[in-house]
Design an enzyme around this catalytic site. Structure first.
Site, short mmCIF file in Angstrom:
data_model
loop_
_atom_site.label_atom_id
_atom_site.label_comp_id
_atom_site.label_asym_id
_atom_site.label_seq_id
_atom_site.Cartn_x
_atom_site.Cartn_y
_atom_site.Cartn_z
N ARG A 64 0.82 -1.21 0.00
CA ARG A 64 0.00 0.00 0.00
C ARG A 64 0.85 1.26 0.00
O ARG A 64 0.39 2.31 -0.43
CB ARG A 64 -1.00 -0.03 1.16
CG ARG A 64 -2.11 -1.07 0.94
CD ARG A 64 -3.00 -1.24 2.14
NE ARG A 64 -2.29 -1.65 3.33
CZ ARG A 64 -2.01 -2.92 3.64
NH1 ARG A 64 -2.40 -3.90 2.86
NH2 ARG A 64 -1.34 -3.21 4.73
N GLU A 101 7.52 -10.29 15.81
CA GLU A 101 7.22 -10.90 17.10
C GLU A 101 7.61 -12.38 17.10
O GLU A 101 7.98 -12.94 18.12
CB GLU A 101 5.72 -10.80 17.40
CG GLU A 101 5.21 -9.40 17.63
CD GLU A 101 3.71 -9.41 17.83
OE1 GLU A 101 3.24 -10.14 18.71
OE2 GLU A 101 3.02 -8.69 17.08
#
Length: 179
Positions: A64, A101
């Site tokens: 995007r 993560e």
């Protein structure tokens, strides 16, 4: 920024719960892109902090970020550099890894896309934890170029991505939670 325009920009962002996985609230910019006047306002606001700063290149982050980076590049009369997922660029690349993560990921930029001394604005639609933006900044620095800053449409403030960009200007048009 006009409260009327700011409110319209916020209303144009669609919240999609549990996408792409349960527990994630996805901020979808596609409704904003359907309104050319609002799209123009978003581009103007993302370009504004460096409008007089002599930017040579826009480094747009997949995917995007490409949508926003192109018009910002035109607005600033700057070249467009694509930061893509590994293996998506056809020529020799510079690879920068970053922590997630649950592991690592990487972006790649064509080696010949950023020259030493270029002044580069990093652009993406959203900053969350900041890993991708941090990698894009490092890609610019690894080319011996200057980072003009990072400009995003949306900042998820609670995820503190800004902390990974210590020493780099970060400009966001919209912040969540909303002020």
């Amino acid at each position: 920024m006009s409260e009327n325009i700011l409110g319209r920009l916020y209303r144009a962002i669609r919240d999609v719960p549990d996408f792409p996985k349960p527990g994630i609230l996805f901020r979808d910019i596609t409704p904003l892109l359907l309104d050319p006047a609002l799209f123009r306002q978003a581009v103007d606001r993302m370009a504004a902090p460096v409008r007089d700063g002599g930017v040579d290149k826009i480094l747009a982050i997949e995917s995007r970020g490409f949508i926003l980076g192109g018009p910002i590049g035109i607005e600033l009369r700057a070249g467009l550099v694509l930061a893509r997922k590994v293996g998506k660029l056809p020529s020799e690349t510079r690879r920068v890894e970053y922590a997630l993560e649950y592991g690592t990921d990487a972006i790649e930029v064509h080696l010949d896309a950023i020259a030493a001394g270029d002044r580069v604005l990093v652009v993406d639609d959203l900053i969350a934890t900041g890993g991708t933006a941090e990698a894009a900044v490092r890609a610019v620095q690894d080319a011996n170029a200057e980072v003009a800053g990072v400009s995003v449409l949306i900042e998820l403030v609670d995820l503190n991505g800004r902390a990974k960009l210590a020493g780099t200007e970060l400009w966001s048009v919209l912040t969540y939670p909303r002020p």
